[in-house]
Design a protein around this motif. Structure first.
Motif, short mmCIF file in Angstrom:
data_model
loop_
_atom_site.label_atom_id
_atom_site.label_comp_id
_atom_site.label_asym_id
_atom_site.label_seq_id
_atom_site.Cartn_x
_atom_site.Cartn_y
_atom_site.Cartn_z
N LEU A 7 0.83 -1.21 0.00
CA LEU A 7 0.00 0.00 0.00
C LEU A 7 0.86 1.26 0.00
O LEU A 7 0.51 2.26 -0.63
N ARG A 8 1.99 1.22 0.70
CA ARG A 8 2.84 2.42 0.76
C ARG A 8 3.40 2.78 -0.60
O ARG A 8 3.67 3.96 -0.86
N ARG A 9 3.58 1.81 -1.48
CA ARG A 9 4.13 2.11 -2.81
C ARG A 9 3.06 2.53 -3.80
O ARG A 9 3.37 2.94 -4.91
N ALA A 10 1.79 2.41 -3.43
CA ALA A 10 0.70 2.72 -4.35
C ALA A 10 0.36 4.21 -4.34
O ALA A 10 0.31 4.83 -3.28
N ASP A 11 0.15 4.76 -5.52
CA ASP A 11 -0.32 6.15 -5.62
C ASP A 11 -1.84 6.21 -5.46
O ASP A 11 -2.37 7.20 -4.93
N PHE A 12 -2.52 5.17 -5.94
CA PHE A 12 -3.97 5.05 -5.75
C PHE A 12 -4.30 3.60 -5.40
O PHE A 12 -3.67 2.67 -5.92
N ALA A 33 -5.39 5.70 4.53
CA ALA A 33 -4.18 6.53 4.52
C ALA A 33 -3.67 6.78 3.10
O ALA A 33 -2.84 7.66 2.89
N ARG A 34 -4.15 6.02 2.14
CA ARG A 34 -3.77 6.18 0.74
C ARG A 34 -4.91 6.83 -0.04
O ARG A 34 -6.08 6.74 0.36
N PRO A 35 -4.62 7.49 -1.17
CA PRO A 35 -5.70 7.98 -2.02
C PRO A 35 -6.54 6.81 -2.53
O PRO A 35 -6.01 5.89 -3.14
N VAL A 36 -7.83 6.84 -2.27
CA VAL A 36 -8.70 5.72 -2.60
C VAL A 36 -9.66 6.11 -3.72
O VAL A 36 -10.28 7.17 -3.69
N LEU A 37 -9.76 5.23 -4.71
CA LEU A 37 -10.77 5.34 -5.76
C LEU A 37 -11.75 4.19 -5.58
O LEU A 37 -11.36 3.09 -5.19
N GLN A 38 -13.01 4.44 -5.86
CA GLN A 38 -14.01 3.39 -5.74
C GLN A 38 -14.80 3.27 -7.04
O GLN A 38 -15.09 4.27 -7.69
N GLY A 39 -15.11 2.04 -7.40
CA GLY A 39 -15.86 1.83 -8.63
C GLY A 39 -16.33 0.40 -8.75
O GLY A 39 -16.33 -0.37 -7.78
#
Length: 329
Positions: free
Chosen positions: A182-187, A209-215
């Motif tokens: 998760l720490r390496r993820a931008d989204f 704590a990370r930018p989250v997109l939902q779909g």
């Protein structure tokens, strides 16, 4: 890829005996993966590299995300390892000339949305795509592969499957521990129904704590009258049950299902048996887009497909990030 063992889906507090026995091997997998990731940051081919990956083995929904990005980024090219194909590449996929047996099923499917390069050596594939004029490279999978420096990383999670039993391959479905991934993820892109996404986020509050997109992956409206259509459905994808659920959601009467391993090959005698079963049940044979590209050309007209496309609740954060990354080049 073989079908995932059933115990991978067990709850983390009851992983099962097989998971416990395999845990020592998981430690070796974890060490090797961490060592590989640490060997980065990898080559920069020129165009920005946008990685669509996951933390688990198969079935998260990466391919529809890649196809959506190909349509959303002007001049984008997909880069795939070509799993299941015989060509090592680098090779530009030509659906009029190549088959799924040569380049893999996902590259053939993605070629309907934009240019695709296949290469076992991802860096060589990226260089070839850049030389051919790619403005951006969308890497299908490879989040744990350090061959290329990534300008934007999107980790895709299926809310229904989550992280399974929470253990690392082979004891569970995880390719690496959740926290460093998760720490390496931008989204972090979470796919599923609103209720499942909400439940998943409640169970894993650290994701906030990370930018989250939902779909969600929604069936494409093609005018096909699915309501009450009797179907015998088959699928050889990471999670066949997800496809069967989608068919029922559009109103199809799914009278029987057949699940196969991810990227399964379908010999003609097997397909003839499936067609005969469907006919005996007064049903239509139906499969996924990814499975359809693996069918012989003379069988394909007899099998319907249910296409799915990515829908996000809010595209703005991702579009802004893509504009920054691609526009900066």
């Amino acid at each position: 890829m073989r079908r995932a063992p059933d115990f991978w889906a067990n709850p983390p507090d009851a992983p099962g005996l097989a998971a416990r026995l395999l845990t020592p091997l998981s430690a070796l997998w974890r060490w090797r993966t961490a060592r590989r990731i640490a060997s980065g940051p990898g080559e920069r081919p020129g165009p920005p590299v946008i990685c669509v990956g996951n933390l688990t083995a198969g079935g998260s929904g990466k391919t529809p995300v890649v196809s959506a990005l190909l349509q959303r980024i002007d001049g984008a090219v997909a880069l795939s390892r070509g799993y299941g194909g015989t060509l090592e590449g680098p090779v530009a996929v030509d659906p009029a000339r190549h088959t799924a047996g040569q380049v893999g099923d996902e590259p053939i499917l993605l070629s309907g949305f934009g240019p695709v390069w296949v290469a076992r050596d991802r860096a060589a594939g990226a260089r070839a795509a850049a030389k051919a004029g790619a403005r951006a490279i969308v890497m299908d999978d490879g989040f744990q592969n350090p061959a290329l420096a990534k300008d934007l990383s999107i980790v895709v999670i299926d809310a229904a499957a989550g992280f399974g039993n929470g253990r690392i391959i082979p004891a569970g479905p995880l390719r690496e521990p959740v926290e460093p991934g998760l720490r390496r993820a931008d989204f972090v892109l979470i796919l599923g129904t609103p209720a499942r996404r909400a439940r998943f986020l409640e169970q894993h509050p650290q994701i906030a704590a990370r930018p989250v997109l939902q779909g969600a992956l929604k069936p494409l409206q093609t005018g096909m009258p699915w309501q009450d259509l009797r179907c015998l459905a088959f699928a050889g994808i990471g999670r066949p049950a997800k496809f069967f659920e989608s068919l029922r959601a559009v109103g199809a009467d799914v009278v029987a299902t057949r699940s196969f391993s991810d990227h399964a090959q379908y010999p003609e005698p097997m397909l003839r048996r499936l067609l005969a079963e469907a006919q005996a049940a007064g049903a239509q044979l139906v499969t996924t887009e990814k499975d359809a590209v693996r069918l012989p050309a003379h069988i394909r007209p007899q099998v319907l497909t249910l296409p799915v496309r990515l829908e996000l609740e809010d595209w703005a954060p991702l579009d802004a990030a893509l504009a920054r990354v691609v526009g900066a080049q």
